[in-house]
Design a protein around this motif. Structure first.
Motif, mmCIF file in Angstrom:
data_model
loop_
_atom_site.group_PDB
_atom_site.id
_atom_site.type_symbol
_atom_site.label_atom_id
_atom_site.label_comp_id
_atom_site.label_asym_id
_atom_site.label_seq_id
_atom_site.Cartn_x
_atom_site.Cartn_y
_atom_site.Cartn_z
ATOM 1 N N MET A 1 0.828 -1.207 0.000
ATOM 2 C CA MET A 1 0.000 0.000 0.000
ATOM 3 C C MET A 1 0.866 1.263 0.000
ATOM 4 N N LEU A 2 1.855 1.288 0.886
ATOM 5 C CA LEU A 2 2.705 2.481 0.981
ATOM 6 C C LEU A 2 3.445 2.726 -0.330
ATOM 7 N N GLN A 3 3.862 1.635 -0.945
ATOM 8 C CA GLN A 3 4.586 1.779 -2.212
ATOM 9 C C GLN A 3 3.675 2.315 -3.310
ATOM 10 N N LYS A 4 2.436 1.814 -3.327
ATOM 11 C CA LYS A 4 1.457 2.292 -4.322
ATOM 12 C C LYS A 4 1.202 3.789 -4.140
ATOM 13 N N ILE A 5 1.054 4.193 -2.896
ATOM 14 C CA ILE A 5 0.815 5.619 -2.613
ATOM 15 C C ILE A 5 2.026 6.426 -3.086
ATOM 16 N N GLN A 6 3.216 5.923 -2.771
ATOM 17 C CA GLN A 6 4.447 6.648 -3.118
ATOM 18 C C GLN A 6 4.612 6.800 -4.630
ATOM 19 N N GLU A 7 4.269 5.748 -5.374
ATOM 20 C CA GLU A 7 4.404 5.817 -6.839
ATOM 21 C C GLU A 7 3.485 6.883 -7.426
ATOM 22 N N ALA A 8 2.239 6.908 -6.955
ATOM 23 C CA ALA A 8 1.283 7.918 -7.445
ATOM 24 C C ALA A 8 1.732 9.318 -7.020
ATOM 25 N N THR A 9 2.236 9.413 -5.794
ATOM 26 C CA THR A 9 2.702 10.705 -5.264
ATOM 27 C C THR A 9 3.876 11.228 -6.085
ATOM 28 N N ASP A 10 4.847 10.377 -6.342
ATOM 29 C CA ASP A 10 6.031 10.795 -7.118
ATOM 30 C C ASP A 10 5.617 11.293 -8.498
ATOM 31 N N PHE A 11 4.692 10.570 -9.126
ATOM 32 C CA PHE A 11 4.203 10.949 -10.455
ATOM 33 C C PHE A 11 3.575 12.351 -10.409
ATOM 34 N N LEU A 12 2.743 12.574 -9.395
ATOM 35 C CA LEU A 12 2.012 13.848 -9.338
ATOM 36 C C LEU A 12 2.914 15.011 -8.914
ATOM 37 N N ILE A 13 3.838 14.764 -8.016
ATOM 38 C CA ILE A 13 4.767 15.835 -7.596
ATOM 39 C C ILE A 13 5.511 16.359 -8.822
ATOM 40 N N ASN A 14 5.885 15.451 -9.682
ATOM 41 C CA ASN A 14 6.559 15.812 -10.923
ATOM 42 C C ASN A 14 5.638 16.643 -11.825
ATOM 43 N N LYS A 15 4.386 16.198 -11.962
ATOM 44 C CA LYS A 15 3.394 16.925 -12.781
ATOM 45 C C LYS A 15 3.106 18.321 -12.219
ATOM 46 N N LEU A 16 3.190 18.445 -10.895
ATOM 47 C CA LEU A 16 2.886 19.721 -10.242
ATOM 48 C C LEU A 16 4.135 20.590 -10.112
ATOM 49 N N ASN A 17 5.217 20.156 -10.702
ATOM 50 C CA ASN A 17 6.466 20.922 -10.631
ATOM 51 C C ASN A 17 6.886 21.211 -9.201
ATOM 52 N N ASN A 18 6.667 20.245 -8.332
ATOM 53 C CA ASN A 18 7.027 20.348 -6.914
ATOM 54 C C ASN A 18 6.240 21.385 -6.130
ATOM 55 N N GLU A 19 5.202 21.954 -6.718
ATOM 56 C CA GLU A 19 4.377 22.907 -5.972
ATOM 57 C C GLU A 19 3.324 22.160 -5.171
ATOM 58 N N VAL A 20 3.009 22.664 -3.987
ATOM 59 C CA VAL A 20 1.982 22.035 -3.165
ATOM 60 C C VAL A 20 0.690 22.851 -3.268
ATOM 61 N N PRO A 21 -0.374 22.279 -3.839
ATOM 62 C CA PRO A 21 -1.643 23.020 -3.932
ATOM 63 C C PRO A 21 -2.186 23.384 -2.545
ATOM 64 N N ASP A 22 -2.885 24.518 -2.475
ATOM 65 C CA ASP A 22 -3.479 24.941 -1.203
ATOM 66 C C ASP A 22 -4.678 24.072 -0.836
ATOM 67 N N PHE A 23 -5.419 23.663 -1.853
ATOM 68 C CA PHE A 23 -6.635 22.883 -1.622
ATOM 69 C C PHE A 23 -6.717 21.692 -2.572
ATOM 70 N N ALA A 24 -7.225 20.581 -2.057
ATOM 71 C CA ALA A 24 -7.739 19.524 -2.928
ATOM 72 C C ALA A 24 -9.254 19.681 -2.934
ATOM 73 N N ILE A 25 -9.845 19.541 -4.110
ATOM 74 C CA ILE A 25 -11.308 19.674 -4.237
ATOM 75 C C ILE A 25 -11.835 18.408 -4.907
ATOM 76 N N VAL A 26 -12.804 17.748 -4.283
ATOM 77 C CA VAL A 26 -13.406 16.552 -4.883
ATOM 78 C C VAL A 26 -14.837 16.891 -5.320
#
Ligand code: HPA
Length: 271
Positions: A1-26
């Motif tokens: 589970m942790l590895q799956k989370i990390q893989e998705a996280t690494d992919f998205l951090i790259n897509k977001l250019n290392n910026e952290v969004p202020d909000f997640a909206i669902v």
């Protein structure tokens, strides 16, 4: 589970250019139009994100939009995962684990629900102030993810009080009629029988739906601040036997959309 989370996280951090969004909206059923409010920097299909589940419901399109809203950075999910689709609770809440791992601290969730209070109307928007978890499985069951949060999670203030106040202020300023109430989470996919709507009312809730609760539980496990809106798309109770359809839910959500947009924009701007 942790590895799956990390893989998705690494992919998205790259897509977001290392910026952290202020909000997640669902975005909930029929509320995906919120995405048109975001000035997109990057649009990411769920199918491209490692380990991300795929959505199966019409009205849930399956895209993550990273962009700006009211001058803030947001990561908006157009299409969520429901327990009734057959996903495990870990899959239903996977995106929350990833949002936290990216560093996002604030969550806005929206949904469509059936109103059970007698003074409610189709198209009303309800600020969720609390919930009742009636899902048959708990998203935190099993080994605790200690890096994310504690085994036993305080739920005394599930929905952020300051965010609720901001929603109310924004509603007042914009002359938007909002309600406040308790959301009852059931697994679906059937809509409730008249007696089940009656049970929801008797148990102290104001609206009932098939989402949100697992996501909020996992968000609170990780210490995220949560704001939630529910659009009342149909009415239920022992005295009512109106048929409900998914189309009707989507239509009512559409009608309420301008109100939801004002509230979400107002919160993002003022929080
Ligand atoms: N029940 C459950 N989920 C819903 C409803 C409802 O009446 N309306 C929209 N989503």
């Amino acid at each position: 589970m942790l590895q799956k989370i990390q893989e998705a996280t690494d992919f998205l951090i790259n897509k977001l250019n290392n910026e952290v969004p202020d909000f997640a909206i669902v975005c909930g059923s029929g509320l995906a139009k919120l995405k048109d409010q975001v000035e997109a920097i990057e649009v990411i299909s769920y199918k491209d994100i490692p380990n991300f589940p795929k959505t199966t419901v019409p009205g849930h399109t399956g895209k993550l939009i990273y962009g700006t809203l009211e001058g803030k950075k947001v990561l908006l999910m157009s299409g969520r995962f429901h327990y009734y689709e057959g996903y495990s609770m870990q899959e239903v809440t996977f995106h929350l684990r990833v949002f936290h791992s990216i560093g996002i601290k604030n969550l806005i969730v929206s949904n469509a629900s059936g109103g059970v209070r007698k003074d409610m109307h189709v198209g009303d928007v309800m600020i969720i102030t609390d919930h009742i978890n009636f899902f048959p499985e708990h998203p935190l069951r099993g080994a605790n993810l200690d890096n994310f949060g504690p085994r036993f999670v305080d739920m005394s203030v599930p929905y952020d009080k300051e965010y609720i106040s901001i929603f109310k202020e924004v509603a007042k300023e914009n002359d938007v009629n909002v309600r406040e109430g308790v959301y009852f989470g059931l697994q679906g996919p059937t809509f409730e029988t008249p007696s089940e709507y009656g049970m929801v009312r008797a148990m102290g809730a104001d609206a009932v739906g098939m989402s949100t609760v697992p996501e909020v539980i996992v968000a609170r496990h990780q210490g995220m601040r949560v704001a939630a809106l529910s659009v009342i798309t149909d009415l239920g109770g022992p005295e009512i036997a109106n048929p409900v359809s998914h189309e009707e839910v989507l239509n009512a959500a559409n009608v309420a959309m301008p109100k939801v947009i004002k509230l979400v924009r107002g919160l993002v701007k003022n929080a």
